[in-house]
Design a protein around this motif. Sequence first.
Motif, mmCIF file in Angstrom:
data_model
loop_
_atom_site.group_PDB
_atom_site.id
_atom_site.type_symbol
_atom_site.label_atom_id
_atom_site.label_comp_id
_atom_site.label_asym_id
_atom_site.label_seq_id
_atom_site.Cartn_x
_atom_site.Cartn_y
_atom_site.Cartn_z
ATOM 1 N N CYS A 247 0.855 -1.194 0.000
ATOM 2 C CA CYS A 247 0.000 0.000 0.000
ATOM 3 C C CYS A 247 0.886 1.238 0.000
ATOM 4 N N GLY A 248 0.250 2.392 -0.243
ATOM 5 C CA GLY A 248 1.013 3.641 -0.321
ATOM 6 C C GLY A 248 0.304 4.778 0.398
ATOM 7 N N VAL A 249 1.107 5.698 0.978
ATOM 8 C CA VAL A 249 0.581 6.910 1.596
ATOM 9 C C VAL A 249 1.178 8.104 0.870
ATOM 10 N N ALA A 250 0.325 8.853 0.167
ATOM 11 C CA ALA A 250 0.769 9.985 -0.651
ATOM 12 C C ALA A 250 0.478 11.285 0.095
ATOM 13 N N LEU A 251 1.530 11.966 0.542
ATOM 14 C CA LEU A 251 1.387 13.192 1.340
ATOM 15 C C LEU A 251 1.468 14.406 0.416
ATOM 16 N N PRO A 264 -3.807 2.909 -14.376
ATOM 17 C CA PRO A 264 -4.430 1.576 -14.289
ATOM 18 C C PRO A 264 -3.545 0.530 -13.605
ATOM 19 N N LYS A 265 -2.257 0.855 -13.431
ATOM 20 C CA LYS A 265 -1.334 -0.173 -12.897
ATOM 21 C C LYS A 265 -1.243 -0.178 -11.374
ATOM 22 N N VAL A 266 -1.910 0.784 -10.726
ATOM 23 C CA VAL A 266 -1.783 0.864 -9.261
ATOM 24 C C VAL A 266 -2.967 0.134 -8.614
ATOM 25 N N HIS A 267 -2.749 -1.124 -8.288
ATOM 26 C CA HIS A 267 -3.821 -1.958 -7.713
ATOM 27 C C HIS A 267 -3.871 -1.838 -6.189
ATOM 28 N N GLY A 294 -13.210 -1.344 -7.097
ATOM 29 C CA GLY A 294 -12.571 -2.406 -6.319
ATOM 30 C C GLY A 294 -11.194 -2.042 -5.814
ATOM 31 N N ARG A 295 -10.739 -0.790 -6.065
ATOM 32 C CA ARG A 295 -9.417 -0.420 -5.568
ATOM 33 C C ARG A 295 -9.602 0.588 -4.435
#
Length: 386
Positions: A247-251, A264-267, A294-295
């Motif tokens: 997972c990712g946290v974008a600040l 489209p590639k970030v599931h 679903g994402r």
Amino acid sequence: MEIPEGKGPYSVGCTDLMSGNGIEGTFLRLYYPSQNHMNYEKTKWIPNKEYYSGLSRFLNMYWIVGELILADYFGSVTSPAKWNAEFKTGEKYPLIIFSHGLGAFRTLYSAICIEMASRGFIVASVEHRDQSSSATYYYKKNPTKGNKSKSPALDEEWMYYRELKPDENEQPLRRQQVQQRADECIRALKLLVKINSGVPTENILPLNFNWRLLKNSIDLQKIAAMGHSFGAATVIETLSKDARFKCGVALDAWMLPLSDEVYPKVHQPLLFINSEKYQWASNILEMKKLNYKGRERKMITIIGSVHQSFPDFTFLTGKKLGKIFNLIGDIDPQIAIDIINKASLAFLQKHLGLSKDFNQWDSLLNGKGPNVIPDTNVDLTPGASQ
Ligand SMILES: CCN(CC)CCN(C[C@]12C[C@](c3ccc(C(F)(F)F)cc3)(C1)C2)C(=O)Cn1c(SCc2ccc(F)cc2)nc(=O)c2c1C=CC2
């Protein structure tokens, strides 16, 4: 004014690792749970004077004047982590790879990294060599002249922030840089996986930190990426390239460096934590392009916060200077960083499957609580007067 300590139960240590010569190598600052010994010095916040030169150039100050002012003003600042403290063995920790913003470098987000480490994360803050850092250095192995006996002398090479040329189009440069940044995050992960497997790793930096204690200490199923601004774009690019990042946290993401084919590639699940002031419709609309059925996508806005509420500078200048430089918003810096950290911890618990008590802050993820709203406060209707 100083950088706040971690609020979690773990004592926090800090060390630096540079592995591999030249700019292809990895350079990172590690924040980690440490043994609770007391006799350690604190961590130097900006460790080399060249960083001040780079900063003054990035901030369009006069090179020398800026360097002297910044060095004078910030030279004695320390981060509240024990420098080279012994690593705390005995459990496996989740891992965060952190990516800094444009003009920053690996040490400037220590409030967030130390808080995460105090909660039981290992945090690797990479230093990017894509010329987006104010300054960074590497070692060039210069062949020893003839005599093989001496170890090859290592000389520091400094690389500074690459300014845009007057009529240069920014996007191609930033797109090439975000690719390099993602590769550097993935290389940092590879290096840490190697260290976790117990393979001895050479650290070019002459530091006495026992890396062997990290053997089998990283939970390889619990890896996340975090970053600020350009570093948040780097998070998105990294997740699209490597499924080991869960997972990712974008600040306060700066979306310009990202091209449409990445969306489209970030599931993996993504959390956007936005400041109130650093938002505009086109940037938010780019973030929305990541919304697929679903994402998991979460977005919150911290009311009264500014772009600089995320890096450490927000704690280090008085209110007046902070307001002038837009380093402090209307919200108290400590309150802002608490929201950033607690929302991140709640999100990481949910999507890394942690069994801690960070779910107590789940309401923040739905924009519930003081100083926080769900989603964005930007009017996204096309042509709205922004
Ligand atoms: C004038 C230069 N001009 C260059 C394009 C814009 C400069 N700028 C606004 C600044 C950084 C600011 C700053 C810091 C620090 C002091 C100090 F005095 F406290 F040292 C003062 C004033 C000047 C606020 C930004 O770049 C904002 N920004 C950032 S700021 C990350 C950062 C950099 C250096 C730091 F020391 C701390 C944090 N990261 C990004 O990824 C992106 C952007 C914009 C788009 C993408």
